[in-house]
Every structure is written in C-alpha cells, then in structure tokens.
Design an enzyme around this catalytic site. Structure first.
Site, PDB file in Angstrom:
ATOM      1  N   ASP A 224      13.105  12.578  -8.293  1.00  0.00           N
ATOM      2  CA  ASP A 224      11.853  12.097  -8.883  1.00  0.00           C
ATOM      3  C   ASP A 224      11.785  12.691 -10.282  1.00  0.00           C
ATOM      4  O   ASP A 224      12.179  13.849 -10.478  1.00  0.00           O
ATOM      5  CB  ASP A 224      10.664  12.564  -8.034  1.00  0.00           C
ATOM      6  CG  ASP A 224       9.429  11.708  -8.256  1.00  0.00           C
ATOM      7  OD1 ASP A 224       8.963  11.069  -7.294  1.00  0.00           O
ATOM      8  OD2 ASP A 224       8.928  11.665  -9.406  1.00  0.00           O
TER       9      ASP A 224
ATOM     10  N   PHE B 273      12.477   3.805  -4.688  1.00  0.00           N
ATOM     11  CA  PHE B 273      11.066   3.605  -5.053  1.00  0.00           C
ATOM     12  C   PHE B 273      10.818   3.809  -6.546  1.00  0.00           C
ATOM     13  O   PHE B 273       9.855   3.278  -7.089  1.00  0.00           O
ATOM     14  CB  PHE B 273      10.183   4.624  -4.325  1.00  0.00           C
ATOM     15  CG  PHE B 273      10.140   4.483  -2.833  1.00  0.00           C
ATOM     16  CD1 PHE B 273       9.457   3.430  -2.241  1.00  0.00           C
ATOM     17  CD2 PHE B 273      10.768   5.408  -2.014  1.00  0.00           C
ATOM     18  CE1 PHE B 273       9.407   3.299  -0.857  1.00  0.00           C
ATOM     19  CE2 PHE B 273      10.718   5.290  -0.635  1.00  0.00           C
ATOM     20  CZ  PHE B 273      10.042   4.229  -0.047  1.00  0.00           C
TER      21      PHE B 273
ATOM     22  N   LEU C  47      -7.612  -0.513  -5.980  1.00  0.00           N
ATOM     23  CA  LEU C  47      -8.948  -0.499  -5.392  1.00  0.00           C
ATOM     24  C   LEU C  47      -9.229   0.750  -4.565  1.00  0.00           C
ATOM     25  O   LEU C  47     -10.254   1.431  -4.790  1.00  0.00           O
ATOM     26  CB  LEU C  47      -9.102  -1.756  -4.527  1.00  0.00           C
ATOM     27  CG  LEU C  47     -10.430  -1.901  -3.779  1.00  0.00           C
ATOM     28  CD1 LEU C  47     -11.576  -2.101  -4.761  1.00  0.00           C
ATOM     29  CD2 LEU C  47     -10.360  -3.053  -2.778  1.00  0.00           C
TER      30      LEU C  47
ATOM     31  N   TYR D 288       5.151  -5.725 -15.629  1.00  0.00           N
ATOM     32  CA  TYR D 288       5.410  -5.031 -14.371  1.00  0.00           C
ATOM     33  C   TYR D 288       5.993  -6.016 -13.351  1.00  0.00           C
ATOM     34  O   TYR D 288       7.043  -5.775 -12.749  1.00  0.00           O
ATOM     35  CB  TYR D 288       4.130  -4.387 -13.804  1.00  0.00           C
ATOM     36  CG  TYR D 288       4.294  -3.984 -12.365  1.00  0.00           C
ATOM     37  CD1 TYR D 288       5.084  -2.889 -12.021  1.00  0.00           C
ATOM     38  CD2 TYR D 288       3.709  -4.722 -11.327  1.00  0.00           C
ATOM     39  CE1 TYR D 288       5.280  -2.543 -10.696  1.00  0.00           C
ATOM     40  CE2 TYR D 288       3.908  -4.381 -10.002  1.00  0.00           C
ATOM     41  CZ  TYR D 288       4.697  -3.289  -9.690  1.00  0.00           C
ATOM     42  OH  TYR D 288       4.905  -2.962  -8.378  1.00  0.00           O
TER      43      TYR D 288
ATOM     44  N   SER E  55       7.734  -6.167  -4.591  1.00  0.00           N
ATOM     45  CA  SER E  55       6.282  -6.370  -4.537  1.00  0.00           C
ATOM     46  C   SER E  55       5.951  -7.849  -4.382  1.00  0.00           C
ATOM     47  O   SER E  55       6.672  -8.714  -4.885  1.00  0.00           O
ATOM     48  CB  SER E  55       5.678  -5.850  -5.840  1.00  0.00           C
ATOM     49  OG  SER E  55       4.361  -6.318  -5.992  1.00  0.00           O
TER      50      SER E  55
ATOM     51  N   ASN F 273       4.925  10.705 -12.185  1.00  0.00           N
ATOM     52  CA  ASN F 273       3.708  10.249 -11.516  1.00  0.00           C
ATOM     53  C   ASN F 273       3.454  10.978 -10.192  1.00  0.00           C
ATOM     54  O   ASN F 273       2.892  10.427  -9.262  1.00  0.00           O
ATOM     55  CB  ASN F 273       3.772   8.726 -11.293  1.00  0.00           C
ATOM     56  CG  ASN F 273       2.392   8.130 -11.097  1.00  0.00           C
ATOM     57  OD1 ASN F 273       1.389   8.704 -11.522  1.00  0.00           O
ATOM     58  ND2 ASN F 273       2.342   6.995 -10.434  1.00  0.00           N
TER      59      ASN F 273
ATOM     60  N   LYS G 255       9.890  -6.239 -11.659  1.00  0.00           N
ATOM     61  CA  LYS G 255      10.226  -6.276 -10.225  1.00  0.00           C
ATOM     62  C   LYS G 255      11.078  -7.512  -9.927  1.00  0.00           C
ATOM     63  O   LYS G 255      12.056  -7.434  -9.184  1.00  0.00           O
ATOM     64  CB  LYS G 255       8.936  -6.297  -9.380  1.00  0.00           C
ATOM     65  CG  LYS G 255       8.194  -4.979  -9.361  1.00  0.00           C
ATOM     66  CD  LYS G 255       8.870  -3.984  -8.412  1.00  0.00           C
ATOM     67  CE  LYS G 255       8.626  -2.553  -8.794  1.00  0.00           C
ATOM     68  NZ  LYS G 255       9.279  -1.586  -7.905  1.00  0.00           N
TER      69      LYS G 255
ATOM     70  N   ILE H 281       4.187   6.054  -1.889  1.00  0.00           N
ATOM     71  CA  ILE H 281       4.935   5.399  -0.815  1.00  0.00           C
ATOM     72  C   ILE H 281       6.153   6.243  -0.436  1.00  0.00           C
ATOM     73  O   ILE H 281       6.476   6.403   0.743  1.00  0.00           O
ATOM     74  CB  ILE H 281       5.367   3.966  -1.226  1.00  0.00           C
ATOM     75  CG1 ILE H 281       4.160   3.189  -1.794  1.00  0.00           C
ATOM     76  CG2 ILE H 281       5.951   3.228  -0.023  1.00  0.00           C
ATOM     77  CD1 ILE H 281       4.465   1.757  -2.193  1.00  0.00           C
TER      78      ILE H 281
END
Lengths: 376, 376
Positions: free
Chosen positions: A60, A116, A237, A186, A160, A64, A190, A41
């Site tokens: 960063d 982020f 997915l 997780y 989220s 990841n 958030k 993102i």
C-alpha cells in the site's frame, strides 16, 4: 423428515464441512499479494483471507490509509492482525515502483494477486485525470509486467459498476455494454484497466483474470474494529451519513430529489463490505480451479436497489439518531438508478450477499461510534 | 473576366500571399517539439515545419527508425536537414523518461508538441499489449504531466481511424462513435489516449488539444530521399507492394478476396504522406489561433476509398513492374471498407488532400527505387 432423510442430510453436511476444511488446508500454503490492502475493501478482504489460512502480503502506498508513521504498517492492518490473531507482511510500496515490485516478487512466492490499489474519487478524477490514469491504468499495467516476469499469472481485479455507464437496462448483467457514456476519468480508468486485463489473457494461456464489478460497498466488520475511514470529506453516502450521526458533520446533502425513482432520490445497490470481501475468497477458489482459463467477470451486488432516503431511514433505525439532511441539486454525471443482476456470481462462484441494509447500517454505526475519528 | 475583375482577383491573390508570409514570419519564432520525429509520419512533418520556418526539436527513442550509431541523429532526420537546408535539434529520449523530458522542457521553450511517438503494429499489439499500453497510453500521460509542469498546453495528437472500429456508416465523420468493437490493443491504446487528452482539457482552460485521425498514409517525399522504412516485414500494404516491386520480397499476400466491395478486396482511404504532413501545419495554425480552446478532432483522409487491387494496379502503372500477389484468407479484425468524410478539416483547417493514388504510388516507387534497403 424421516430418520433416513435426517441421516442423509446430516451426512451431506458433514461431507461438505470436510470438503471445505480440505480446501482450506490445501490452500493455506497459498500466498496472496493484496495491493491497496490497507484500504477499506482491502483490509476487510485481508481478514477473510487470514481466516481462511492464506498467507497474505500487503502493499500500500499509504495515500489513502492511516499509519502512525511513514512506512509503518497501517492502523487498519494492525487491527486486522488483532482481530484474526494472524500476521500480515506489509510493504510501503507503490504499484508504479517497478524496482520495489520486482524485489517483492523475488522475496515472496506469490500465487495470486488481489489488486485493489487505485485512486477512487470521482470528483478528484475530473480535476486530476493524469493522476488517475497514471495510478490506476499505468500502475496496473506495470504490475502486470512484473507479474509476467515472475510468472505470476493469477489476478483478481477490483473493478466497478461504473464501467457500465448509464444503464440501458436494469438489473445490470455482466453482458451490459461497458465503456460507453462514462462521465468521468475514474470510471474510464476502471474501464481501460479491464480492457488491458482482458488483452493480457490473449498473450499467454497461463493468465487467469477475474474482474469483480463492485456495486456500492458499505458497512464495516461486525467487530467494529475496522471500517471505512475517508481522509477528507467523504465522497460516498454511508461514511457521510455516519459522520453526521456521530456529530462530525452538521448535515447530509442529498444530491437530487427529482430522479424518476420511488422517492425521487438516487437508487443504488448497497452491499455489505463483509459480503464483498467473501466474494474475493470465492473468486480465488474459482481462479485456482483446474478448469479456469482466460478471464471472467462478475458483478458483486445484492441485486436490490435502495434509495438514498431508504438508507437514511435505516441508519436512523440502527443508530437511534436523527440524520439532518437537505436536498441539493443533482451532481453532473450521477445516474438515477443502478443495481446488479448478481446471479452469475451465484451460479459460478457460489456466492451471494447475505446481509441486508439493517446490518449494513448497524455495522457502520458500530464502527463509527467506537471510532468517531476513524483510525486516528 | 473583365480587366476590373482581373485586377480585383490579382489583388486578392497578392493579399493572400502577404498574409501567408506574415503568418510565417510571425510563427517562425515558435518552437515545436516533435515526439517520434524520426519515424515515417514524423520526418515528413518535420520537413513541412522547417519549410515553414518553425524551430523543431525532435525526440525519438530510435525503436523504429534507423540511426548509424546509438543516440545519433536518425538517418531520416539527416536527410530532412539536407532537403530543407535547416537544422533539427535531436534527442534520443523516450516519452516514458520523465527526467529526460523535464530537462528538455527546461532547456527549450516549447510552444507546442506534435506527438507521434507510439508503437504502431496491430499484430504486435496483440502479442504484447502491455508494451502498447505502457508506450502509447502511459507514455502520453507522462508527457502531458511534464507539459503541464512546464506550462506547455498545446498538443497535436497522432490518432487513427482505427478508433472508429467497425463503421456503422460511411464515410466516417468525426461524430461516428469511437471505442466500440475495437479488435486489438493498438486501437484501444489510441482510443484510450484520445479520451485522456479530452479529459485533460477539462482541468485547465489553457489546454489546447487537436486529435488528428489518420486514415492510411502512403507515399514518400517527392524528392525520394525520405520515405517509409519498416524494420521488419511490413505490416502495411504499400511498403509491402514496393518491396515486392524492388525484389526484396517474392509476392504480396492479399488478405481476403471475398469482402463485400467492388472487387472483393478491402477498401481503404489512402492518403499521401505529404498531404498528411501539411495537415499538421494547418492544425498548428488552428491551435495557435486566439479563438481556439479545449479539444477538436479532425479526420485526415482523402474521402475516397480505393481497394487493395486498385493500389496494386496503380503501383504497377507507376513502377512499370508486375506485382506478384496471392489471395489468402481474411485477417481477423480486418474491416471491409473504411474511408473518411474529410469535410470538417476542409471547413475548419482549410486543408484537403491534393495528391491522388498515382502520385502516391510514383513517390513510393521513387523512394523505394533510390533506397532499396531503406535508410541502411
């Protein structure tokens, strides 16, 4: 339309373009710190920021996102620079590293932070909750403390839809309760961070906080040069489907075929990554507006729910390839249907998702086909 | 009672005493790390631990307990040593200091941690939420990570009835929802930490976690040599009352006289600090029992609610002094009535509060009278 009406509507359009340009010019002196800007993102948002003439500083920790060498600018950001013809300042800095953050805020005059940086795997969070609380919760708290010290009070936070837990009603509005029946660390990380950000606004009227609750980001930049590139087996997915399509994985496991949905598979609000990235630009505009104060929260979703099988079929159409799949049992904690009421963002940010599932799948496939092994 | 019955009951008592002694002997090799052990609840719990022959290692960052010189053993613990005739190992260590914690776990073979260290002022938490999240939440998460690294998996956590928020029903059982409508960062920091502790037990079956939800601890050790010694203006009722009684403050402000309670003032479940301290001993016994696994939560309260005016009157009786007070308006976030259902602790820990409000007030007064300026 009469000639007069045409003239009026033409004039309005011209005025809008001028206003927009003035806005860009006025804002092009603003410097945005993007934490986790090398990620999926983050990198797509950096594209939109650069296209809008913002100066961008990215940090960063490379946990990841792929970089050829340690501490080097991640591949995603190099491609962002090629795409936009603009440069990004990059630091290999972790949000938990107070000293490094301090230095960065001394060197750069930051106007706002888009935050982020976070760990994001639901399953990993169950195995390593302390890592999630340390990175996501304590890390954000640390960032806030450094921001405060340097009088940087604007932050847009990457939240989220998971904070809503099991929906009491659909579509989910921003007023839906949060923090109840969350099934994994997780999601809790958030939720906790949202609450911390709200609390901080009570300490000083200068704080400006926007919480953006993402639904399910998918797709890739239409150029196909940047996209989602999971390090391990994808948790989500779309990257899984596309890795099956490109031959990296043999088949897709669909978790649950007996949900109370139209075809028995889970329903989600998939949103194109470019739409989501633009949402951050609108949030920035909002947060810099004179009237803004305290905190606001916005759903970023399309407002439409599609099932896993809908997405598989759309991907088959987009790619012209057959996706092997198999039904397996439900994953604990998974919810049958989740989709947004995105009308608040429409009203207050003048933002809505423009791209449908065909474009989501086409752009994912374009990215995957051109980069069968991601950035490597 | 017949002679036979007398004999049986005598035998049972003797057997109980033997069992208890064996338990003490068996446990006297156990070493307990007490974080925040220099504070009010910590120091009273250390007394009970030493009386039970546990070895005690205390860490405290001295942010809320008095020591004559930096890094010196806090005055409270010196008095604990005098009281019990036993020594306490003390380190001036902050739970956020990973390196110092690591060292400590290398030097000492810790069997369990009783974790008190936290910031605890509701009003301060509204002004400085980041400090609360850093100390209470991130600090605990850090402690857990170091514990895990050194394979220390037993922890008793100092939680609070504040996690219940506004009661949906009374008395509050452990099944009452938590985390809803919490009105301040202090409460959220306790709630978040509870959730983190629960999550950690899912990572490894060796973890043993007991969450103790305290109601309103008051009173002092009957000797009068240790007690509550707030650095600034007291946030809590009892130290305020006793400072008025001893002449350090002119009058007590009672926040709210129009609550829907018997006399219009707030109702709380006050519990004698010595009872509370013993609760930790019972929790230790429980956590070391073979059958224990995962996490458990217990209310520590008396089960009785007393109003602010009840306490003022009881204190006047105990001290023989008149307490000047004035009604002022309610404080935002204050709740009309809060009291515990403490039956679970009775059933599972074999613990119940023994001391009533007269003893609470007498012991507070005894401490205050002997130490008008606390430990200074």
């Amino acid at each position: 339309m009469t000639p007069t009406e045409k003239c009026i509507s033409g004039t309005i359009i011209i005025l809008l373009i001028i206003a927009d340009t003035l806005y860009s010019i006025a804002d092009n002196r603003k410097t945005i710190l993007v934490t986790g800007g090398g990620g999926y993102i983050g990198s797509h948002t950096v594209v939109e920021l650069l296209n809008r003439n913002y100066s961008v500083v990215v940090i960063d920790n490379l946990s990841n996102c792929y970089a050829r060498n340690p501490s080097e600018k991640p591949e995603s950001l190099k491609r962002v620079e090629d795409l936009t013809g603009r440069g990004v300042v990059f630091y290999d800095v972790d949000i938990r590293n107070t000293a490094a953050l301090e230095k960065l805020f001394q060197i750069h005059s930051i106007d706002a932070v888009i935050h982020f940086a976070a760990l994001k795997s639901v399953s990993e969070s169950v195995e390593k909750p302390a890592d999630y609380y340390e990175n996501n919760v304590a890390g954000t708290n640390n960032l806030l403390q450094v921001m405060k010290k340097h009088k940087v009070y604007c932050i847009i936070y990457s939240s989220s839809a998971t904070v809503y837990g099991e929906p009491e009603f659909l579509p989910l509005t921003e007023r839906h309760p949060t923090g109840q029946k969350l099934t994994n660390p997780y999601g809790r990380s958030k939720y906790f961070t949202e609450e911390i950000l709200k609390d901080i606004t009570a300490t000083n009227s200068e704080w400006r906080v926007i919480l953006l609750r993402y639904f399910n980001p998918v797709g890739a930049h239409p150029s196909g040069s940047i996209g989602e590139d999971p390090f391990d087996i994808p948790n989500n997915l779309m990257p899984y489907i596309s890795q099956v399509a490109v031959g990296r994985r043999s088949k897709l496991n669909i978790f649950g075929s007996d949900y109370p949905t139209k075809d028995g598979t889970g329903v989600r609000d998939f949103i194109h990554i470019s739409d989501l990235a633009v949402g951050h630009l609108r949030a920035l505009k909002k947060i810099f507006s004179n009237k803004f104060k305290g905190w606001k929260v916005y759903n970023l979703g399309t407002g439409k729910g599609y099932s896993v099988l809908d997405m598989v079929k759309a991907f088959e159409r987009a790619s012209g390839r057959r996706i092997n799949y198999e039904f397996t049992k439900r994953r604990p904690g998974d919810i049958s249907a989740v989709y947004a009421d995105a009308s608040l963002a429409k009203r207050e940010l003048n933002w809505k998702a423009e791209k449908g599932i065909d474009e989501m799948c086409e752009d994912t496939w374009n990215w995957q086909r051109r980069n069968p092994n991601g950035y490597r």
